[in-house]
Scaffold this motif. Structure first.
Motif, PDB file in Angstrom:
ATOM      1  N   VAL A 179       1.086  -1.559  -0.280  1.00 14.37           N
ATOM      2  CA  VAL A 179      -0.279   0.383  -0.593  1.00 14.37           C
ATOM      3  C   VAL A 179       1.021   1.269  -0.241  1.00 14.37           C
ATOM      4  N   ARG A 180       2.033   1.723   0.453  1.00 13.14           N
ATOM      5  CA  ARG A 180       2.674   2.749   0.284  1.00 13.14           C
ATOM      6  C   ARG A 180       3.240   2.470  -0.732  1.00 13.14           C
ATOM      7  N   GLN A 181       3.691   1.993  -1.600  1.00  9.86           N
ATOM      8  CA  GLN A 181       4.485   1.803  -2.687  1.00  9.86           C
ATOM      9  C   GLN A 181       3.289   2.537  -3.383  1.00  9.86           C
ATOM     10  N   VAL A 182       2.158   1.603  -3.222  1.00  7.47           N
ATOM     11  CA  VAL A 182       1.098   2.289  -4.400  1.00  7.47           C
ATOM     12  C   VAL A 182       0.950   4.184  -4.155  1.00  7.47           C
ATOM     13  N   ARG A 183       1.096   4.457  -2.466  1.00  4.66           N
ATOM     14  CA  ARG A 183       1.348   5.989  -2.264  1.00  4.66           C
ATOM     15  C   ARG A 183       2.073   6.852  -2.555  1.00  4.66           C
ATOM     16  N   GLU A 184       3.149   6.292  -2.619  1.00  2.01           N
ATOM     17  CA  GLU A 184       4.870   6.895  -3.155  1.00  2.01           C
ATOM     18  C   GLU A 184       4.802   7.213  -4.500  1.00  2.01           C
ATOM     19  N   VAL A 185       4.616   6.447  -4.779  1.00  2.28           N
ATOM     20  CA  VAL A 185       3.913   6.406  -6.812  1.00  2.28           C
ATOM     21  C   VAL A 185       3.067   7.952  -7.266  1.00  2.28           C
ATOM     22  N   ILE A 186       1.845   7.519  -6.075  1.00  2.00           N
ATOM     23  CA  ILE A 186       1.539   8.693  -6.701  1.00  2.00           C
ATOM     24  C   ILE A 186       1.666  10.547  -5.468  1.00  2.00           C
ATOM     25  N   ASP A 187       2.149  10.150  -4.785  1.00  2.00           N
ATOM     26  CA  ASP A 187       3.131  11.211  -4.353  1.00  2.00           C
ATOM     27  C   ASP A 187       3.925  11.871  -4.631  1.00  2.00           C
ATOM     28  N   ALA A 188       4.754  10.882  -5.420  1.00  2.00           N
ATOM     29  CA  ALA A 188       5.808  11.550  -6.812  1.00  2.00           C
ATOM     30  C   ALA A 188       5.665  12.527  -7.587  1.00  2.00           C
ATOM     31  N   ARG A 189       4.455  12.214  -8.065  1.00  2.00           N
ATOM     32  CA  ARG A 189       4.085  13.142  -8.867  1.00  2.00           C
ATOM     33  C   ARG A 189       3.063  14.766  -8.487  1.00  2.00           C
ATOM     34  N   ASN A 190       3.213  14.466  -7.095  1.00  2.00           N
ATOM     35  CA  ASN A 190       2.827  15.634  -6.077  1.00  2.00           C
ATOM     36  C   ASN A 190       1.700  15.629  -6.497  1.00  2.00           C
ATOM     37  N   VAL A 198      -6.807   7.479  -3.016  1.00  3.09           N
ATOM     38  CA  VAL A 198      -6.913   6.247  -3.827  1.00  3.09           C
ATOM     39  C   VAL A 198      -6.142   5.172  -2.519  1.00  3.09           C
ATOM     40  N   ILE A 199      -6.176   5.623  -1.503  1.00  2.00           N
ATOM     41  CA  ILE A 199      -6.089   4.314   0.040  1.00  2.00           C
ATOM     42  C   ILE A 199      -7.610   4.429   0.860  1.00  2.00           C
ATOM     43  N   ARG A 200      -8.630   5.705   0.548  1.00  3.46           N
ATOM     44  CA  ARG A 200      -9.177   4.584   1.273  1.00  3.46           C
ATOM     45  C   ARG A 200     -10.114   4.041   0.329  1.00  3.46           C
ATOM     46  N   THR A 201     -10.294   3.987  -1.304  1.00  4.27           N
ATOM     47  CA  THR A 201     -10.421   3.498  -2.004  1.00  4.27           C
ATOM     48  C   THR A 201     -10.580   2.460  -1.534  1.00  4.27           C
ATOM     49  N   GLY A 218      -9.056  -6.755  11.323  1.00  2.64           N
ATOM     50  CA  GLY A 218      -8.232  -5.999  11.901  1.00  2.64           C
ATOM     51  C   GLY A 218      -6.964  -5.922  11.083  1.00  2.64           C
ATOM     52  N   GLN A 219      -6.781  -6.861  10.079  1.00  3.89           N
ATOM     53  CA  GLN A 219      -5.643  -6.445   9.204  1.00  3.89           C
ATOM     54  C   GLN A 219      -5.477  -5.920   7.956  1.00  3.89           C
ATOM     55  N   ASN A 220      -6.775  -4.585   7.971  1.00  2.00           N
ATOM     56  CA  ASN A 220      -6.881  -3.794   6.712  1.00  2.00           C
ATOM     57  C   ASN A 220      -5.468  -2.861   6.746  1.00  2.00           C
ATOM     58  N   PRO A 221      -4.918  -2.798   5.278  1.00  2.64           N
ATOM     59  CA  PRO A 221      -3.078  -1.855   5.621  1.00  2.64           C
ATOM     60  C   PRO A 221      -3.870  -1.198   5.106  1.00  2.64           C
ATOM     61  N   CYS A 222      -4.693  -0.112   4.604  1.00  3.40           N
ATOM     62  CA  CYS A 222      -4.809   1.375   3.975  1.00  3.40           C
ATOM     63  C   CYS A 222      -5.477   2.018   5.662  1.00  3.40           C
ATOM     64  N   THR A 223      -4.569   2.254   5.979  1.00  3.92           N
ATOM     65  CA  THR A 223      -4.768   3.581   7.132  1.00  3.92           C
ATOM     66  C   THR A 223      -3.715   5.376   6.410  1.00  3.92           C
ATOM     67  N   ILE A 224      -4.754   6.039   7.020  1.00  7.23           N
ATOM     68  CA  ILE A 224      -3.850   7.048   6.519  1.00  7.23           C
ATOM     69  C   ILE A 224      -3.303   8.404   7.571  1.00  7.23           C
ATOM     70  N   SER A 225      -2.281   8.456   7.711  1.00  6.46           N
ATOM     71  CA  SER A 225      -1.417   8.922   8.971  1.00  6.46           C
ATOM     72  C   SER A 225      -1.596  10.362   8.822  1.00  6.46           C
ATOM     73  N   PRO A 226      -1.606  11.061   9.393  1.00  6.49           N
ATOM     74  CA  PRO A 226      -1.261  12.332  10.023  1.00  6.49           C
ATOM     75  C   PRO A 226      -0.303  13.343   9.297  1.00  6.49           C
ATOM     76  N   HIS A 232      -0.935  17.425   2.076  1.00 10.51           N
ATOM     77  CA  HIS A 232      -2.209  17.742   0.793  1.00 10.51           C
ATOM     78  C   HIS A 232      -2.152  19.264   1.416  1.00 10.51           C
ATOM     79  N   GLN A 233      -2.343  20.017   0.143  1.00 10.82           N
ATOM     80  CA  GLN A 233      -2.190  21.369   1.231  1.00 10.82           C
ATOM     81  C   GLN A 233      -3.496  22.230   0.817  1.00 10.82           C
ATOM     82  N   PRO A 234      -4.162  21.760   1.380  1.00  8.45           N
ATOM     83  CA  PRO A 234      -6.462  22.133   0.522  1.00  8.45           C
ATOM     84  C   PRO A 234      -6.092  23.896   0.098  1.00  8.45           C
ATOM     85  N   LYS A 235      -6.739  24.014  -1.588  1.00  9.33           N
ATOM     86  CA  LYS A 235      -5.906  25.040  -2.264  1.00  9.33           C
ATOM     87  C   LYS A 235      -8.181  25.514  -2.516  1.00  9.33           C
ATOM     88  N   GLY A 236      -8.069  26.198  -1.981  1.00  6.66           N
ATOM     89  CA  GLY A 236     -10.169  26.842  -2.708  1.00  6.66           C
ATOM     90  C   GLY A 236      -9.967  27.090  -3.885  1.00  6.66           C
TER      91      GLY A 236
END
Length: 440
Positions: A179-190, A198-201, A218-226, A232-236
């Motif tokens: 799961v972290r690998q999935v995140r890292e690929v997307i994070d690399a594109r900012n 994607v992780i929530r899905t 109890g084995q769901n690997p898809c957590t989103i840490s602080p 992510h910097q929300p922008k209006g």
């Protein structure tokens, strides 16, 4: 009653463009073929069997048995195979009773190896077609499908047994590492917000697998840490201040120079009507009641972005005299067409593309990063309260928001506050004209 379609007629069904309305045609013996808008370039045709289930209280409830997509191979069904499935389902119900639900039949007919050791791809497909997902808005369903196909399954093998995705599988935290690998690929594109979505899905897919007994609770690997959220910097949406509006209107008038431009006219209507751009360009002439000076946009119009449980609530837009003047002009151009903003250049839509207004602001008025069509709604809400002195509920209702339909109150509050909204739309149009908006 329409005659059942043949196999040749099903193949000849026209592809429905994105944003179009799905159709449903009979195929004989209770079988129907649903033709839905394309996903990418692929036509979406699937078989269903509507039937009536008798509930314990004696009430009959309409249900829908999903049978599968039309085609040959790859798990798809031919017309003959779909008809055979309907017959088998009917025979099964005869033995069980009219209170039987199709979930029981599907479970009995699911391959045993799929039940015992499904792959990630099989679980994703099962989740996407589950009854709870089918109740979601089509746009939400397609977005989740894209999350899985374009991000998850590009990094994690589709054939990975779902058990191997558990947090503690393999070496150390095997599933968590994937799961972290999935995140890292997307994070690399900012694209940090996309990574979180994607992780929530994928987390919902894993929750589905847990409920089915395919993964350990109890084995769901898809957590989103602080820390993940902090990336992510929300922008209006970029918007204008009250003081910037006159110059914006002047630039718009200078661009038009008295020449007819459908997108420029649509933008003026957007500025006056306070609705979402996707809903604006989809307006049909049949939705307009000139005698009552009112547009009724059906609640299931994609551009309204109604939640699935609120897409039965229509959106009403009172028309001021300036908007009626613009409609009179458009009637001379598109009065014989279905859509007010019919566009002959449209490929995906028969009306202006929902992105046309933003493209116009960026390319023709050089307002990239300064103003978007959605950002204009900030101006509406702010001016309505600070300048026109309306309570926030009135412009908020006109913007298409439904805060009054939430919670216990939402079950009882069906008010429209239409008289107040008529006054507001009149005052809002007059304010825009006072600031320099030229009509039409």
């Amino acid at each position: 009653m329409s005659k059942p379609l043949t196999d040749a007629q099903i193949r000849a069904l026209p592809a429905i463009p994105k944003g179009g309305k799905k159709t449903s045609d009979p195929c004989g013996n209770g079988l129907r073929i649903v033709n839905e808008p394309v996903v990418g370039n692929v036509p979406c045709r699937r078989f269903i069997h509507p039937y009536s289930q008798k509930l314990p209280n004696g009430v009959r409830k309409q249900q829908e048995l999903p049978l599968g997509t039309y085609g040959k191979g790859g798990g798809r069904l031919t017309l003959l195979q779909a008809r055979q499935k309907v017959l088998a389902f009917k025979e099964w119900r005869k033995g069980i009773g009219l209170d039987a639900h199709h979930d029981q039949w599907l479970a009995l007919n699911r391959p045993k190896d799929t039940l015992s050791a499904p792959t990630l791809k099989q679980v994703c497909d099962a989740w996407l077609t589950s009854p709870s997902r089918q109740k979601k808005a089509p746009s939400t369903q397609k977005e989740c499908q894209r999350h899985l196909e374009n991000h998850v399954l590009k990094v994690i093998s589709a054939d990975l047994p779902i058990k191997d995705l558990e947090w503690d599988s393999g070496d150390a935290s095997g599933g968590r590492q994937l799961v972290r690998q999935v995140r890292e690929v997307i994070d690399a594109r900012n694209s940090h917000d996309m990574a979180n979505r994607v992780i929530r899905t994928l987390g919902q897919v894993c929750d589905y697998a847990i409920e089915k007994g395919w993964m350990t609770r109890g084995q769901n690997p898809c957590t989103i840490s602080p820390d993940d959220r902090a990336l992510h910097q929300p922008k209006g949406n970029p918007t204008l201040s009250e003081q910037q509006v006159p110059q914006f209107f002047k630039d718009l008038s200078d661009y038009s120079k008295g020449q007819f431009d459908l997108v420029a006219i649509a933008l003026k209507m957007h500025l006056l009507l306070c609705t979402r751009p996707g809903a604006l360009v989809a307006i049909e002439w049949s939705w307009i009641d000139e005698q009552d000076s009112l547009i009724t946009i059906p609640g299931n119009t994609p551009g309204l972005k109604r939640p699935a449980d609120q897409n039965n609530i229509d959106h009403l837009i009172p028309l001021s005299d300036p908007t009626l003047e613009i409609l009179d002009l458009l009637k001379k151009i598109n009065g014989k067409r279905k859509h007010v903003f019919h566009s002959q250049r449209g490929k995906e839509f028969s009306h202006l593309n929902p992105s046309a207004l933003n493209n116009f602001l960026k390319e023709q008025l050089a307002l990239k990063g300064v103003l978007t069509a959605q950002g204009w709604r900030d101006v509406v809400q702010t001016v309505a309260q600070d300048v026109l002195k309306y309570p926030w509920e009135v412009p908020d209702r006109q913007l298409g928001h439904l805060p009054h339909k939430k919670g216990v109150r939402g079950h009882y509050d069906n008010s429209e506050r239409l008289d107040e909204r008529r006054d507001f739309m009149r005052d809002w149009s007059n304010w825009c004209i006072d600031q320099g908006l030229i009509i039409p």
